[in-house]
Design an enzyme around this catalytic site. Structure first.
Site, PDB file in Angstrom:
ATOM      1  N   ASP A   1      17.407  14.259  31.312  1.00  0.00           N
ATOM      2  CA  ASP A   1      17.052  13.869  29.945  1.00  0.00           C
ATOM      3  C   ASP A   1      16.643  15.070  29.093  1.00  0.00           C
ATOM      4  O   ASP A   1      16.452  16.170  29.598  1.00  0.00           O
ATOM      5  CB  ASP A   1      15.934  12.807  29.959  1.00  0.00           C
ATOM      6  CG  ASP A   1      14.776  13.178  30.896  1.00  0.00           C
ATOM      7  OD1 ASP A   1      14.710  14.352  31.319  1.00  0.00           O
ATOM      8  OD2 ASP A   1      13.953  12.312  31.201  1.00  0.00           O
TER       9      ASP A   1
ATOM     10  N   ASN B   1       4.212   4.775  33.331  1.00  0.00           N
ATOM     11  CA  ASN B   1       4.552   3.360  33.116  1.00  0.00           C
ATOM     12  C   ASN B   1       5.737   2.910  33.980  1.00  0.00           C
ATOM     13  O   ASN B   1       6.285   1.836  33.788  1.00  0.00           O
ATOM     14  CB  ASN B   1       4.861   3.096  31.631  1.00  0.00           C
ATOM     15  CG  ASN B   1       6.063   3.887  31.139  1.00  0.00           C
ATOM     16  OD1 ASN B   1       6.680   4.626  31.904  1.00  0.00           O
ATOM     17  ND2 ASN B   1       6.397   3.731  29.873  1.00  0.00           N
TER      18      ASN B   1
HETATM   19  C1  GLP Z   1       8.850  12.663  31.681  1.00  0.00           C
HETATM   20  C2  GLP Z   1      10.255  12.844  32.237  1.00  0.00           C
HETATM   21  C3  GLP Z   1      10.397  12.173  33.586  1.00  0.00           C
HETATM   22  C4  GLP Z   1       9.255  12.572  34.496  1.00  0.00           C
HETATM   23  C5  GLP Z   1       7.937  12.159  33.863  1.00  0.00           C
HETATM   24  C6  GLP Z   1       6.726  12.459  34.721  1.00  0.00           C
HETATM   25  O1  GLP Z   1       8.713  11.414  31.118  1.00  0.00           O
HETATM   26  N1  GLP Z   1      11.236  12.351  31.347  1.00  0.00           N
HETATM   27  O2  GLP Z   1      11.648  12.514  34.145  1.00  0.00           O
HETATM   28  O3  GLP Z   1       9.412  11.968  35.751  1.00  0.00           O
HETATM   29  O4  GLP Z   1       7.821  12.846  32.634  1.00  0.00           O
HETATM   30  O5  GLP Z   1       6.261  13.750  34.512  1.00  0.00           O
HETATM   31  P1  GLP Z   1       5.207  14.449  35.471  1.00  0.00           P
HETATM   32  O6  GLP Z   1       5.957  14.923  36.658  1.00  0.00           O
HETATM   33  O7  GLP Z   1       4.671  15.600  34.650  1.00  0.00           O
HETATM   34  O8  GLP Z   1       4.164  13.447  35.807  1.00  0.00           O
END
Ligand code: GLP
Length: 247
Positions: free
Chosen positions: A71, A142
């Site tokens: 993404d 979420n």
């Molecule tokens: C963002 C990304 C996700 C990722 C999430 C969690 O929303 N689009 O792909 O899994 O963050 O991030 P973190 O690993 O910092 O908790």
């Protein structure tokens, strides 16, 4: 779904990196490409660091690797420090020998008219390479995967999507204030992710404990997109001392 509990996020990341390196090397020996789906966020940072270490110290080459990022935020230039493009070069691509042409990160700066064809082309490029061999995945608080937010379409493919309020709230500390957090993103779809031949799902830390338990052990529901990982036939969950799930 194979659940693997580790003593720490660091140890889980080392193990995941080791297995990815083995898969890349095995493909190399057979003169084959290896198609790797990549995630951003704090979760995979240690994994990327270990892949970089193996490249620098152990000669692991990424010449045969093709990557597709999950993404990207809409409206951020590649030079923006919160863009996933910036993140990927900072943590991985600048430090390894992957050919630049093999790197794909969704473009968040497209004109509205171009988005549809761009997303179809992203899917086309994945299938042209024979599909994603291994997708690395984290989870949002979420339950989102990529930017597939609760109640999205299970059949979705790569597309532009709205970020939920809770996802934007979670990102606020990195951006300084809520109004600076993008409202939209380009994301691989649920189908794109679930079509990967193999998935490494990484989830660490106390804050993720409850959502991981819900996603991996409770009923499959699109209110928690990550719960659909339970339907995948080759998904390994790398968990730590907080997110661990006892059998
Ligand atoms: C963002 C990304 C996700 C990722 C999430 C969690 O929303 N689009 O792909 O899994 O963050 O991030 P973190 O690993 O910092 O908790």
């Amino acid at each position: 779904m194979l659940i693997e509990n580790y003593k720490s996020a660091y140890l889980a990341s080392l193990e995941a990196a080791e297995r990815i390196a083995t898969q890349i090397s095995n493909a190399q020996e057979k003169n084959e490409n290896f198609v790797l789906g990549l995630a951003t966020g704090s979760t995979p940072i240690n994994l990327y660091q270990e892949l970089v270490r193996m490249h620098k110290r152990e000669g692991l080459s990424f010449q045969n690797v093709h990557t597709f990022n999950l993404d990207e935020y809409c409206g951020l230039r590649k030079t923006h420090m919160e863009s996933y493009y910036y993140f990927m070069y900072e943590h991985l691509f600048s430090h390894i020998d992957i050919p630049t042409k093999n790197i794909r990160i969704p473009n968040g700066m497209l004109q509205e008219n171009d988005v549809h064809n761009y997303c179809l082309d992203y899917e086309f490029q994945i299938s042209e390479l024979g599909g994603i061999d291994l997708q690395i995945l984290g989870i949002g608080s979420n339950g989102h995967i990529g930017f597939n937010e609760p109640n999205c379409d299970v059949e979705s493919i790569t597309r532009k999507t709205e970020l939920s309020q809770s996802t934007r709230n979670d990102a606020t500390p990195s951006f300084g204030r809520l109004s600076c957090v993008p409202t939209q993103a380009i994301t691989m779809g649920m189908q794109t992710i679930l079509n990967a031949k193999e998935i490494y799902f990484l989830a660490f830390g106390e804050a993720k404990k409850d959502i991981v338990e819900t996603a991996l052990t409770k009923e499959i529901s699109i209110e928690v997109p990550a719960s659909f990982l339970q339907t995948h036939n080759k998904c390994t969950a790398f968990l730590d001392q907080y997110t661990c799930i006892k059998n």
